[in-house]
Design an enzyme around this catalytic site. Structure first.
Site, PDB file in Angstrom:
ATOM      1  N   ASP A 282       0.863  -1.179   0.000  1.00  0.00           N
ATOM      2  CA  ASP A 282       0.000   0.000   0.000  1.00  0.00           C
ATOM      3  C   ASP A 282       0.906   1.237   0.000  1.00  0.00           C
ATOM      4  OD1 ASP A 282      -2.146   1.733   0.034  1.00  0.00           O
ATOM      5  OD2 ASP A 282      -3.210   0.702   1.643  1.00  0.00           O
TER       6      ASP A 282
HETATM    7  C1  NOJ Z   1      -4.113   3.925   0.112  1.00  0.00           C
HETATM    8  C2  NOJ Z   1      -5.290   3.027   0.330  1.00  0.00           C
HETATM    9  O1  NOJ Z   1      -5.157   2.333   1.552  1.00  0.00           O
HETATM   10  C3  NOJ Z   1      -5.471   2.002  -0.791  1.00  0.00           C
HETATM   11  O2  NOJ Z   1      -6.683   1.331  -0.592  1.00  0.00           O
HETATM   12  C4  NOJ Z   1      -5.429   2.671  -2.133  1.00  0.00           C
HETATM   13  O3  NOJ Z   1      -5.595   1.705  -3.138  1.00  0.00           O
HETATM   14  C5  NOJ Z   1      -4.103   3.381  -2.290  1.00  0.00           C
HETATM   15  N1  NOJ Z   1      -3.975   4.391  -1.246  1.00  0.00           N
HETATM   16  C6  NOJ Z   1      -3.955   4.037  -3.652  1.00  0.00           C
HETATM   17  O4  NOJ Z   1      -4.829   5.078  -3.794  1.00  0.00           O
END
Ligand code: NOJ
Length: 763
Positions: A282
């Site tokens: 993430d």
């Molecule tokens: C952080 C989030 O936790 C995740 O779900 C998301 O896909 C990414 N950012 C990218 O935007």
């Protein structure tokens, strides 16, 4: 497509391809192709493939293109149209090996056409509707040059304080698994290589929904049986459906961050489950290993992550900076690097990008003029799905459906709130495309009835929350507060109510209140809006609450004030029309809750399939030393699976094909369902199983199947369910998945509480 066209297509694909004509790299054979490519790559080019970069104001586009051309970026996310992405793919085609980029985005519940938030989609219990959402999203996203989505999000959520409850499919393992599978299949179509498919990246692996206290990013501590029985199956089901990748969660699991968790990624995901796709961290999660307290510095963080099995680093700095040194010192091996690169190339291969790097970008001549043109939307699909997602919670004295006559007051801070209609993670949706509730009602009544509107209250009077919500959206203010005193706003709404026959009050949360990092310690509607509800109630006019929210709210007080309550989540681009359809009875509501609504925050965690205990509270038999609270009755306000209709349905005659079954055998259950109402309507017949006595305490019930049926007024039908041998299995204390002999109960109901029951014996 006729043969000639097909031939033409193949020829044009081959001529655009970077590798199709390299004899040593047979494109038809994925492994050989990748092995051959890997052999040609320098170490820097390999590291470049592991870097996923967010396109935003912080990184000038020119610089990005230079990096890409130098082979230092593997993919990007957040840039989302062909004119934006083509120059980057062109830059990749100028790189030494011409390895294509991929372009990803968070397409969660629609891309341009915004469908209801995931929690609302789950409330449809309608797999065809959900497939329509996935397919439409893929068609729109791929038409705009996107190759990959960071979805579905299949984190089980049993603590509604967590703002990301809105992003998932609720509390239930079985329902979430079914939906995860459908989402993956509909995003990817028959193959993620198809021009109108996008690759699904299942997230957040794992257990993100169980963060302690519902506070986002907090730790997760969980027993293995709970993990295996309740939380892991939806990820597994989505991967078994063919998802190309996994996004790894930000939380730690029993003390070890998922991002550095070798057990999670290597042992469970790769070895036990046999997963062959790409793993992506993430956003910034590798860096966060330092703050988790498991890495001394960036170097150690990068080392832990790659060794644990993170292939691609989202918003990378550390892989780029630290892997060269780690490889030089031998702390990270060439084999470890190659393995990660292989997965990234494999995903690109699966998305069809080696065959044609421009498969979704297309040619500049075919770029659309206006990406935001209304004609590009799939409004009909959005309206159809939205109305299926609405859940009728209360309807006293048949307040609903409303008549299209007289005067209707439409009030509340969310009655005319185009941004909020979309919900959070609204991809490339535009507020100007949203049909608000006020607009939907206006269109529905035409000149048959008069509408009077007043805002009545601000979403929140809490300055800190207001500031935070506006900080979330960089582009425009998320919420605009009316500067007039609260009493003046309420007064205006009361005046509107007094001149009307009925009041529709649209209240709840603004979309930012149910979002990433939007955790709450209360589930109540903000005070500013409660004061409005109180004043409206005092007018004595019939009061319909239309709720907008991304998590269960505690509605005990509201239930006393309102004559009818319709839960609408954040229902998307066509939400206002869909809500009008239900309010006026043009559509008979059929949604059922995919998550329990507790009475108050103090009851959390509250979910229907809790384990049995030694001193349960028995309703009607209050007793000391039973499991209860002083202040409130046990049990939810609205149970999982609950939702009313304008029809009434009855169930009778639950029948099992046998009183006993042998291991491995299926059992048949049947039940008669009847529409006893005056209108045609749909309901969801839900089948639960209880394992009465086992080597471990088992849940009071677990959903194992359901059927959504449409019945004409007065119609009855016998429904047949197969209780499969696997439905009786669970992971025991030794994590063996087995069914244990003894008594089982089959329970069938129209919600998780009011069920009919029959037992049988597993021999
Ligand atoms: C952080 C989030 O936790 C995740 O779900 C998301 O896909 C990414 N950012 C990218 O935007």
């Amino acid at each position: 497509m006729n043969k000639l066209c097909l031939l033409g297509l193949v020829v044009s694909l081959a001529s655009q391809s970077a590798f199709a004509d390299t004899p040593a790299a047979p494109l038809q054979d994925k492994q050989a192709f990748i092995a051959n490519l890997l052999k040609q790559m320098t170490q820097d080019e390999k590291i470049g493939q592991l870097r996923l970069i967010s396109i935003g104001p912080e990184m000038p586009r020119e610089r990005i293109r230079e990096e890409i051309a130098a082979g230092r970026i593997g993919g990007t996310f957040n840039s989302r149209t062909a004119p934006e992405n083509r120059p980057m793919q062109d830059a990749a085609m100028r790189s030494r090996l011409k390895i294509p980029m991929f372009f990803a985005y968070d397409v969660i519940h629609g891309n341009r056409t915004i469908f209801p938030i995931s929690l609302g989609l789950a409330a449809t219990w309608d797999m065809q509707a959900i497939a329509k959402v996935g397919r439409t999203s893929a068609i729109e996203a791929s038409a705009d040059s996107l190759d990959m989505t960071f979805a579905p999000m299949v984190d089980i959520a049993r603590d509604p304080r967590w703002g990301r409850t809105s992003e998932g499919f609720g509390e239930d393992t079985y329902l979430t698994s079914r939906i995860g599978k459908v989402m993956v299949q509909s995003f990817q179509g028959s193959s993620p290589a198809n021009p109108d498919s996008i690759m699904a990246i299942v997230k957040h692996f794992a257990l993100y929904g169980a963060v302690e206290g519902g506070r986002d990013y907090n730790t997760v501590d969980m027993s293995l049986p709970k993990m295996y029985n309740d939380y892991l199956p939806p990820y597994r089901a989505s991967l078994d459906a063919g998802a190309g990748g996994v996004m790894v969660a930000l939380n730690s699991i029993n003390g070890v961050p998922a991002t550095s968790n070798t057990w999670l990624m290597n042992d469970l995901l790769r070895k036990d489950w046999g997963f062959k796709g790409v793993t992506i961290s993430d956003h910034g999660a590798i860096q966060e290993l330092i703050r988790h307290g498991v890495a001394r510095d960036g170097r150690e963080a990068a080392k832990l992550a790659i060794k644990a099995g993170i292939d691609m680093s989202m918003n990378d700095t550390l892989y780029g900076e630290e892997l060269p040194g780690l490889l030089k010192s031998g702390e990270v091996t060439q084999a470890e690097l190659d393995q990660a690169v292989r997965e990234v190339l494999g995903a690109k291969y699966d998305m069809g990008l080696f065959k044609d790097p421009y498969v979704r970008i297309g040619k500049a001549e075919t770029d659309v003029k206006d990406y935001y043109a209304d004609q590009r939307l799939h409004r009909e699909a959005a309206r159809d799905v939205a109305r299926r997602s609405l859940v009728l919670l209360e309807n006293r004295a048949q307040t609903l459906p409303l008549k299209k006559s007289g005067t209707i007051a439409v009030v509340g801070p969310l009655a005319d709130a185009p941004i909020d209609m979309m919900g959070s993670w609204a991809a490339d949706g535009r507020p100007e495309h949203s049909v608000t509730v006020r607009e939907g009602l206006r269109r529905a009544v035409g000149d048959k009835a008069k509408l009077v509107y007043a805002k009545g209250a601000n979403v929140t009077g809490d300055k800190a929350m207001f500031d935070y919500l506006n900080f979330l959206n960089f582009a425009a203010p998320e919420i605009i507060n009316d500067p007039r005193p609260a009493a003046v706003l309420i007064d205006e709404a009361v005046k509107a109510a007094k001149q009307s026959d009925v009041v529709v009050a649209v209240v709840g949360e603004s979309r930012g209140m149910s979002h990433e990092s939007s955790s709450r310690t209360t589930l109540e509607i903000p005070e500013s809006q409660r004061a409005l509800i109180k004043a409206l109630k005092a007018t004595g006019k019939p009061l319909v609450l239309v709720l907008m929210n991304g998590r269960p709210l505690s509605l005990a007080w509201e239930r006393e004030q309102a004559d009818a309550i319709l839960e609408t989540w954040f229902s998307g681009t066509e939400g206002g029309n869909a809500i009008a359809d239900v309010l006026f009875g043009d559509y008979n509501p059929s949604g059922k809750l995919a998550i329990t609504f507790p009475r108050s925050v103090g009851q959390i965690p509250m979910y229907y399939n809790h384990l049995r205990i030694g001193r349960p509270f028995t309703p009607g038999k209050p007793g000391n030393y039973t499991s209860q609270y002083f202040e409130e009755p046990n049990g939810p306000l609205y149970p999982f699976g609950y939702g009313l209709s304008y029809s009434d349905f009855s169930l009778s005659g639950l029948n099992l094909s046998s009183k006993s079954v042998k291991q491995g055998q299926d059992l048949q259950a049947s039940i008669l369902v009847k529409n006893t109402g005056k209108r045609d309507g749909e309901t969801v017949v839900q089948l639960y199983i209880q394992d009465v006595s086992a080597s471990m305490s088992r849940p009071v019930k677990e959903l194992k199947n359901f059927q959504k049926v449409m019945l004409k007024a007065g119609e009855e039908r016998t429904l047949h369910f197969t209780v499969k041998a696997d439905d009786l299995k669970f992971y025991n204390g030794q994590l063996q998945w087995a069914a244990e002999p003894g008594e089982f109960r089959v329970q069938v109901g129209l919600d998780s509480q009011a069920v009919q029951e029959q037992s049988f014996e597993l021999l």
